[in-house]
Every structure is written in C-alpha cells, then in structure tokens.
Design an enzyme around this catalytic site. Structure first.
Site, short mmCIF file in Angstrom:
data_model
loop_
_atom_site.label_atom_id
_atom_site.label_comp_id
_atom_site.label_asym_id
_atom_site.label_seq_id
_atom_site.Cartn_x
_atom_site.Cartn_y
_atom_site.Cartn_z
N VAL A 250 0.83 -1.22 0.00
CA VAL A 250 0.00 0.00 0.00
C VAL A 250 0.86 1.26 0.00
CG1 VAL A 250 -1.95 -1.11 1.15
CG2 VAL A 250 -0.22 0.07 2.53
N GLY A 251 2.18 1.09 0.09
CA GLY A 251 3.06 2.25 0.15
C GLY A 251 3.57 2.52 1.55
N LYS B 68 12.70 -1.91 11.29
CA LYS B 68 11.73 -2.93 10.89
C LYS B 68 12.15 -4.21 11.61
CE LYS B 68 9.16 -4.92 7.10
NZ LYS B 68 8.76 -4.75 5.70
N GLY C 3 3.30 -5.86 6.08
CA GLY C 3 1.96 -6.05 5.54
C GLY C 3 0.92 -5.33 6.37
#
Length: 206
Positions: free
Chosen positions: A13-14, A32, A101
C-alpha cells in the site's frame, strides 16, 4: 511524539515509502523488526536511500528471513521461531517502527503484529491506499487495532486523491486524516521529501 509504529491496510500500500518519508522528515531512526525477503537488501536499504539518512540511523532487524512472505511462514522456512522478547523496542529516539503487511499479519503461533503494537504502546499510523476497497480495509484495520488497545495517531493515504473515500474512512473510523502521498513519477529522497512536506503538516508529528 518521539516514536511511532507504521502499519498498513494490506501489502504494497506504500507503507515503506511513507515510513521512509516520515523517518526523513523527523530525522529519526528507522526499525523494521522482522524483514521477510532480502531482495535488494530488504526495506532497510530502501529506507536509507529514500530517507536520505546514513545507514547508522537505519537499525538492524531482529530477524532477517530469506523468503518474501508472511513472517510466520518465512520463519518456518528458515527453521527459526520468532521470539517476541527479541522484539523489544530500541532505545533510540526519534524512532519510526514499521510492521509487515497489514496489522493482523502473524509472527508465529497466535502472535500477530497488532499484539506487538499493543505491547510497544506507541501510537500507530495506518497507511491506506486510496483505490477501490480501501474503506473496508481501513475500517477493519482501525477496529482491529482499537480492539487491542492500540492508540491510532491517524491515517496516511497513498495514491491519487479520492476525497469521498478518505473523508469517509476518517469520519467513520473517528481518526485524524494526516495527509496523502501522491504517486511519484520519480521516487528518490528529494522528490519524496518534497511530497511529504507539501502534503503533511509536521505539527501533527510533533
């Protein structure tokens, strides 16, 4: 705020591009915790490039998994188990933490990313596309986070402007509309930085 988590309504989704823009704008550290898929260095390399930051500000992952799929499955393929105690937040601030995600992506067993968001206790930014289907996906994500007691800082949209969808999500979800990153013909640190400055108010992240 000195730290945020960034999650998405779905894959691609960016979210990583927005996280890079926010990291650069805040002159923050990026983390992350679980990287699944190591093509082109994973998201760390992309964020360092797009945020215009030295690699020392882009923190090492707790887990680097080879297969580009859901972290729980990537971990199974690599023969490891993701231990939530290894996912303790780094001490560096400001800090932008990116999930993988959507909010309900599993990390292993019954543990979902949303559960880690609740454990971390940071305000979450939901990144949503503006394309068809975003109202449902966004509202479901908002409800899932709230059900776990996760504070939602707001929604950041990515894509072409769709005023009705953006306004409807924020009204029904009772969340702040932070802004929208347009699709960029050339994506680099300079164009992304300008797009963030032009479309978001830094006061919303102070």
């Amino acid at each position: 705020m000195s730290a945020f988590t960034v999650t998405g309504t779905d894959t691609d989704v960016g979210k990583t591009v927005f996280a890079a823009a926010l990291t650069g704008a805040l002159d923050a550290h990026y983390w992350k915790p679980v990287q699944a898929g190591l093509d082109e260095g994973g998201d760390r390399a992309q964020v360092a490039k797009l945020a215009g930051l030295p690699e020392t500000r882009v923190l090492l992952e707790a887990y680097r998994l080879a297969t580009p799929c859901s972290p729980h499955r990537a971990a199974e393929i690599d023969g490891v188990a993701i231990d939530p105690d290894r996912l303790a937040l780094p001490a560096q601030r400001p800090l932008v933490v990116e999930g993988a995600g959507g909010a309900l992506v599993p990390l292993g067993g019954d543990l979902l990313y949303a559960d880690m968001f609740a454990r971390w206790g940071l305000p979450a930014i939901v990144v949503a596309r503006t394309a068809l289907g975003t109202i449902n996906h966004s509202l479901l994500t908002i409800e899932a986070l709230r059900a776990r007691g996760v504070a939602i800082h707001g929604v950041a949209f990515v894509g072409d402007a769709v005023e009705d969808s953006e306004a409807t999500i924020c009204r029904l979800g009772a969340v702040k509309r932070l802004g929208r990153l347009p699709l960029l013909g050339t994506l680099d640190a300079a164009t992304l930085g300008r797009a963030f400055t032009d479309n978001f108010d830094m006061a919303d992240f102070a």
